[in-house]
Write a protein that holds these residues in place. Structure first.
Motif, short mmCIF file in Angstrom:
data_model
loop_
_atom_site.label_atom_id
_atom_site.label_comp_id
_atom_site.label_asym_id
_atom_site.label_seq_id
_atom_site.Cartn_x
_atom_site.Cartn_y
_atom_site.Cartn_z
N UNK A 1 0.84 -1.20 0.00
CA UNK A 1 0.00 0.00 0.00
C UNK A 1 0.87 1.25 0.00
N UNK A 2 0.36 2.33 -0.60
CA UNK A 2 0.88 3.67 -0.43
C UNK A 2 -0.25 4.52 0.14
N UNK A 3 -0.05 5.06 1.32
CA UNK A 3 -1.15 5.69 2.05
C UNK A 3 -0.81 7.11 2.49
N UNK A 4 -1.86 7.92 2.63
CA UNK A 4 -1.78 9.28 3.14
C UNK A 4 -2.92 9.50 4.13
N UNK B 1 -7.16 -7.72 -6.56
CA UNK B 1 -7.81 -6.44 -6.77
C UNK B 1 -6.78 -5.34 -6.52
N UNK B 2 -6.84 -4.28 -7.33
CA UNK B 2 -5.91 -3.17 -7.19
C UNK B 2 -6.62 -1.87 -7.54
N UNK B 3 -6.45 -0.86 -6.70
CA UNK B 3 -7.09 0.42 -6.97
C UNK B 3 -6.97 1.36 -5.79
N UNK B 4 -7.98 2.20 -5.63
CA UNK B 4 -8.04 3.17 -4.55
C UNK B 4 -8.49 2.50 -3.26
N UNK B 5 -7.85 2.85 -2.17
CA UNK B 5 -8.19 2.24 -0.90
C UNK B 5 -8.48 3.25 0.19
N UNK B 6 -9.38 2.87 1.08
CA UNK B 6 -9.64 3.59 2.33
C UNK B 6 -9.57 2.54 3.43
N UNK B 7 -8.66 2.71 4.39
CA UNK B 7 -8.43 1.66 5.36
C UNK B 7 -8.26 2.25 6.75
N UNK C 1 -10.94 -2.48 9.15
CA UNK C 1 -11.94 -2.21 8.12
C UNK C 1 -11.25 -1.59 6.92
N UNK C 2 -11.72 -1.95 5.72
CA UNK C 2 -11.11 -1.41 4.51
C UNK C 2 -12.10 -1.46 3.36
N UNK C 3 -11.92 -0.53 2.46
CA UNK C 3 -12.57 -0.56 1.15
C UNK C 3 -11.48 -0.53 0.09
N UNK C 4 -11.67 -1.29 -0.99
CA UNK C 4 -10.87 -1.12 -2.19
C UNK C 4 -11.82 -1.01 -3.37
N UNK C 5 -11.69 0.08 -4.12
CA UNK C 5 -12.44 0.29 -5.36
C UNK C 5 -11.44 0.11 -6.49
N UNK C 6 -11.54 -1.03 -7.20
CA UNK C 6 -10.51 -1.30 -8.17
C UNK C 6 -10.86 -2.37 -9.18
N UNK C 7 -9.86 -2.74 -9.97
CA UNK C 7 -10.00 -3.83 -10.93
C UNK C 7 -9.89 -5.15 -10.19
N UNK D 1 -6.78 5.99 6.70
CA UNK D 1 -5.86 6.52 5.70
C UNK D 1 -6.42 6.20 4.32
N UNK D 2 -5.94 6.91 3.31
CA UNK D 2 -6.39 6.69 1.94
C UNK D 2 -5.18 6.54 1.04
N UNK D 3 -5.39 5.96 -0.14
CA UNK D 3 -4.28 5.85 -1.08
C UNK D 3 -4.48 4.72 -2.07
N UNK D 4 -3.40 4.02 -2.38
CA UNK D 4 -3.39 2.95 -3.38
C UNK D 4 -3.09 1.63 -2.69
N UNK D 5 -3.90 0.62 -3.01
CA UNK D 5 -3.74 -0.71 -2.41
C UNK D 5 -3.82 -1.75 -3.52
N UNK D 6 -2.94 -2.74 -3.45
CA UNK D 6 -2.97 -3.87 -4.38
C UNK D 6 -2.96 -5.15 -3.56
#
Length: 247
Positions: A77-80, A108-114, A120-126, A202-207
């Motif tokens: 993950x890359x998070x902010x 799955x890879x895309x935008x993440x909120x964790x 708890x986490x969400x990933x909106x991705x492919x 945090x939010x960012x990119x998760x794969x």
């Protein structure tokens, strides 16, 4: 027109095109900066690096956001930290799948909120390269609750918009397409906004991986509320969006 004048005009035109090019919060045109990003789970069998203006992420087998047999997530993950206040903000990226993983389960890879504690986490991705999906996890359940079947695509533009307690999920398959918005949650499934309270996520990119190694690329990460990230790495802790905006 002389060759010298022609070259000068070309250089000027190139400079103007750059001036009007869209600047993203992060274009990955240099090394990943630990002064900006909180980099998670980048050690083998995972890897996170930049090359040619893309963030390249390799996800090892069973490197999951929601592991069953280890005490914490092990997906790269890359998070902010989100903006303060976090009432309204948007996230956007472009993701490309080079090797989709698969096997017993998909990737799955895309935008993440964790949540910071990983509960708890969400990933909106492919997802599995045939769906744009929202995958949720809140310790007790894992589910695909919002999805769009797209069939055999290896890239997508993705967006998440937060407006207080409402979230809108957006995608498109080509740069010139209009955004398609997904707001309805099928089967009357509830959200878990209470588990993503302000200051706790945090939010960012998760794969996330699957039964085989997964390789994906991210073209950029953007949020108008963040602006352009121009902080140079210097051994600092990851910065909040508010701190970045004041620089």
């Amino acid at each position: 027109m002389s060759q010298r004048v022609l070259v000068a005009c070309c250089v000027l035109a190139f400079g103007v095109s750059l001036a009007f090019a869209k600047q993203h919060s992060e274009d990955f045109d240099g090394p990943v900066r630990p002064a900006v990003w909180s980099i998670r789970n980048a050690d083998a069998p995972n890897s996170i690096a930049t090359q040619g203006g893309w963030l390249e992420v390799t996800v090892g087998v069973d490197q999951l956001v929601w592991p069953w047999d280890v005490p914490r997530t092990n997906a790269p993950m890359l998070l902010l930290a989100p903006p303060v206040p976090d009432d309204k903000f948007t996230l956007e990226t472009r993701v490309r799948v080079q090797h989709p993983g698969g096997g017993t389960w998909g990737s799955i890879a895309g935008l993440g909120i964790i949540r910071k504690d990983g509960t708890a986490a969400w990933i909106w991705g492919l997802w599995n390269v045939d769906s744009v999906a929202l995958r949720e996890h809140d310790v007790e359940r894992i589910g695909e609750v919002t999805w769009v079947r797209v069939f055999n695509t290896d890239e997508a533009w993705l967006g998440i918009a937060k407006d207080h307690d409402e979230y809108t999920f957006r995608h498109r398959l080509h740069a010139d397409d209009d955004w398609i918005e997904t707001t309805e949650r099928p089967f009357s499934s509830p959200g878990f906004v209470g588990l993503l309270a302000s200051g706790e996520y945090l939010v960012g990119l998760i794969a996330a991986g699957g039964g085989e190694e997964t390789r994906v690329q991210f073209d950029y990460f953007d949020s108008p509320e963040l602006g352009v990230v121009d902080v140079k790495a210097g051994g600092k802790l990851p910065l909040t969006w508010a701190e970045l905006r004041t620089r």
